[in-house]
Design a protein around this motif. Structure first.
Motif, short mmCIF file in Angstrom:
data_model
loop_
_atom_site.label_atom_id
_atom_site.label_comp_id
_atom_site.label_asym_id
_atom_site.label_seq_id
_atom_site.Cartn_x
_atom_site.Cartn_y
_atom_site.Cartn_z
N GLU A 199 0.82 -1.21 0.00
CA GLU A 199 0.00 0.00 0.00
C GLU A 199 0.85 1.26 0.00
OE1 GLU A 199 -4.10 -0.54 2.34
OE2 GLU A 199 -2.40 -1.29 3.48
N ILE A 200 1.82 1.32 0.90
CA ILE A 200 2.59 2.56 1.00
C ILE A 200 3.51 2.74 -0.20
CG2 ILE A 200 4.45 1.57 2.42
CD1 ILE A 200 4.60 4.36 3.78
N MET A 201 4.04 1.65 -0.73
CA MET A 201 4.92 1.78 -1.89
C MET A 201 4.12 2.21 -3.12
SD MET A 201 7.96 1.41 -0.85
CE MET A 201 8.84 1.33 -2.42
N GLN A 222 12.41 0.82 -8.35
CA GLN A 222 13.30 -0.33 -8.22
C GLN A 222 13.20 -0.95 -6.83
OE1 GLN A 222 15.35 -1.81 -10.73
NE2 GLN A 222 15.22 -3.35 -9.11
N GLU A 223 13.09 -0.10 -5.81
CA GLU A 223 12.94 -0.62 -4.45
C GLU A 223 11.63 -1.40 -4.31
OE1 GLU A 223 13.39 2.44 -1.52
OE2 GLU A 223 15.34 3.08 -2.29
N PHE A 224 10.57 -0.90 -4.92
CA PHE A 224 9.28 -1.60 -4.90
C PHE A 224 9.43 -2.99 -5.52
CE2 PHE A 224 4.54 -1.15 -6.31
CZ PHE A 224 4.20 -2.17 -5.44
N GLU A 225 10.09 -3.06 -6.64
CA GLU A 225 10.24 -4.32 -7.36
C GLU A 225 11.13 -5.31 -6.61
OE1 GLU A 225 11.68 -2.97 -11.10
OE2 GLU A 225 9.70 -2.32 -11.82
N ASN A 226 11.94 -4.81 -5.70
CA ASN A 226 12.84 -5.69 -4.95
C ASN A 226 12.14 -6.41 -3.80
OD1 ASN A 226 14.99 -5.02 -6.58
ND2 ASN A 226 15.80 -3.45 -5.20
N PHE A 227 10.96 -5.95 -3.39
CA PHE A 227 10.23 -6.61 -2.31
C PHE A 227 9.64 -7.93 -2.81
CE2 PHE A 227 9.81 -2.23 -0.52
CZ PHE A 227 10.33 -2.49 0.74
N TYR A 279 6.85 -0.84 7.98
CA TYR A 279 7.58 -0.09 9.00
C TYR A 279 8.51 0.87 8.29
CZ TYR A 279 5.88 -3.23 12.62
OH TYR A 279 5.07 -3.92 13.48
N SER A 280 8.79 1.97 8.95
CA SER A 280 9.65 3.00 8.36
C SER A 280 10.86 3.22 9.25
CB SER A 280 8.87 4.31 8.19
OG SER A 280 9.70 5.33 7.68
N ASP A 281 12.02 3.16 8.63
CA ASP A 281 13.27 3.35 9.36
C ASP A 281 14.29 3.96 8.40
OD1 ASP A 281 15.20 3.18 11.39
OD2 ASP A 281 15.90 1.23 10.66
N ALA A 282 14.71 5.17 8.70
CA ALA A 282 15.62 5.89 7.81
C ALA A 282 17.04 5.36 7.97
CB ALA A 282 15.57 7.38 8.10
N SER A 283 17.32 4.27 7.29
CA SER A 283 18.67 3.70 7.30
C SER A 283 19.05 3.35 5.87
CB SER A 283 18.73 2.46 8.19
OG SER A 283 17.87 1.45 7.70
N ASP A 284 20.33 3.19 5.63
CA ASP A 284 20.81 2.92 4.27
C ASP A 284 20.20 1.65 3.69
OD1 ASP A 284 22.36 5.17 4.40
OD2 ASP A 284 24.21 4.12 4.94
N GLY A 342 16.88 2.10 1.88
CA GLY A 342 16.86 2.89 0.66
C GLY A 342 16.17 4.24 0.79
N ILE A 343 15.78 4.77 -0.37
CA ILE A 343 15.14 6.08 -0.43
C ILE A 343 13.77 6.06 0.24
CG2 ILE A 343 14.22 7.85 -1.97
CD1 ILE A 343 17.21 7.79 -1.98
N SER A 344 13.05 4.96 0.08
CA SER A 344 11.67 4.90 0.59
C SER A 344 11.62 4.78 2.11
CB SER A 344 10.94 3.71 -0.03
OG SER A 344 11.48 2.48 0.45
N SER A 345 12.66 4.23 2.73
CA SER A 345 12.76 3.98 4.18
C SER A 345 11.83 2.87 4.66
CB SER A 345 12.49 5.26 5.00
OG SER A 345 11.11 5.51 5.12
N ILE A 346 11.17 2.16 3.74
CA ILE A 346 10.16 1.16 4.10
C ILE A 346 10.77 -0.23 4.20
CG2 ILE A 346 7.98 0.10 3.41
CD1 ILE A 346 7.81 3.05 4.34
#
Length: 363
Positions: A212-214, A262-267, A277-282, A285-289
């Motif tokens: 949903e969020i992506m 690309q991040e969406f497609e990697n899930f 969940y959201s966590d701003a870490s490397d 990625g950009i989405s933090s999801i």
């Protein structure tokens, strides 16, 4: 630990206000024993029966605090100016989760001073506390603020699409973990976020899946990519008129949409169907999801939480920063603030939070 840090921040801000407000302690003595009074005032002055009804409800709400919080009932050393403010925003109305009229209720502790040249009272930026009514953007401390269409530079043809995409993304936010249920209709979350609601209605926050969020993020950044690409071409054309032709390999073309795609497609399918969940870490990625439970849960405000058989003027949701002071914090506050008491801390300590569920309008 988080609570202690947050409370120290409150103390620091209060100290800064004191030092910045004409340094009254150096030139005027505080009068802690002088009896004060309570005054309520509404700053919502728009015409119409709807606003009049809303003001009436806010006055009843304010009076409950007046009668049930001792520091407001019998003020000593200060007057209490209680003011309700309206919050109007056309963008806010675009979000499907919003229904009730919003307001902020503010309590000013106007300290009495011996210096009559200053009016005998601290009225400019005095110690104060406020909370929100019917505001779905508060109560979690992690507001989204994705901008919609910008009339100064964005193509008008994409106004509706951009505003819709931004509203969808601003519907989503992160929350702190639940600390405890204080009473029916009163919940305390991390970082002192107190929520007052109707326990007979569906949950006010509902989980969001990674998918949903992506999808919402992609919808937003796809429109933004279109806008940024158009504006980018305009910029290149403007540069060309000035005979400035940068190397295409070294110009920053809009590419955020492709990165999030690309991040969406990697899930994996399993991850996409998991709570987000959201966590701003490397690693996120950009989405933090992520779907691993790292960081804070992503939720949306539940439109079904509202009882829409009630008018928009009804009080159905309240969010407060609730930080009662410990005895040690109260003892440390006074010497740090030139003998002043922690009025906001005293307000919290005497606030009957377990009874606040009665403030919510119900049928």
């Amino acid at each position: 630990m988080i609570r202690e840090i947050a409370y120290k921040i409150v103390l620091l801000l209060f100290s800064i206000i004191i030092l910045a407000s004409a340094s009254f302690a150096q030139s005027s003595k505080y009068l802690p024993n002088k009896p004060g009074k309570w005054t309520y005032y509404s700053n919502i002055k728009s015409p119409g029966t709807e606003v009049a009804a809303f003001n009436k409800n806010l006055a009843v709400l304010a009076e409950w605090f007046h009668l049930n919080v001792p520091i407001l009932t019998n003020p000593k050393g200060f007057d209490v100016l209680t003011t309700s403010f309206g919050i109007w925003d056309d963008k806010y109305k675009l979000q499907a989760c919003n229904y009730g009229l919003r307001s902020e209720l503010n309590f000013d502790f106007q300290l009495f001073l011996s210096d009559l040249a200053r009016g005998g009272k601290w009225v400019i930026e005095p110690p104060h506390y406020s909370f929100y009514i019917n505001n779905t953007e508060t109560g979690h401390g992690t507001n989204s603020n994705f901008l919609g269409w910008d009339n100064t530079k964005d193509p008008q043809s994409l106004e509706a699409a951009m505003d819709k995409a931004a509203a969808g993304l601003n519907d989503l936010f992160r929350i702190f973990p639940l600390v405890r249920d204080i009473a029916p209709g009163v919940k305390l979350y991390g970082d002192g976020n107190l929520i007052v609601f109707n326990p007979n209605r569906p949950p006010f926050w509902i989980p969001v899946t990674v998918k949903e969020i992506m999808e919402v993020k992609l919808a937003y950044y796809k429109v933004k990519h279109e806008i940024d690409s158009i504006n980018y071409e305009k910029m290149l054309a403007s540069w060309a008129k000035m005979n400035f032709n940068p190397d295409p390999e070294h110009t920053m073309r809009p590419q955020l949409y492709q990165m999030i795609k690309q991040e969406f497609e990697n899930f994996t399918t399993e991850e996409l169907n998991s709570p987000a969940y959201s966590d701003a870490s490397d690693e996120n990625g950009i989405s933090s999801i992520n779907a691993q439970g790292n960081g804070r849960a992503v939720v949306r405000f539940n439109p079904d939480c509202w009882d829409r058989s009630l008018p928009v003027t009804a009080v159905q949701f309240m969010s407060l920063q609730y930080r009662p002071a410990t005895e040690q914090e109260r003892d440390e506050f006074k010497p740090r603030n030139k003998g002043l008491e922690d009025f906001v801390g005293k307000f919290f300590n005497k606030l009957p939070v377990g009874k606040m569920g009665i403030l919510i309008d119900k049928k």
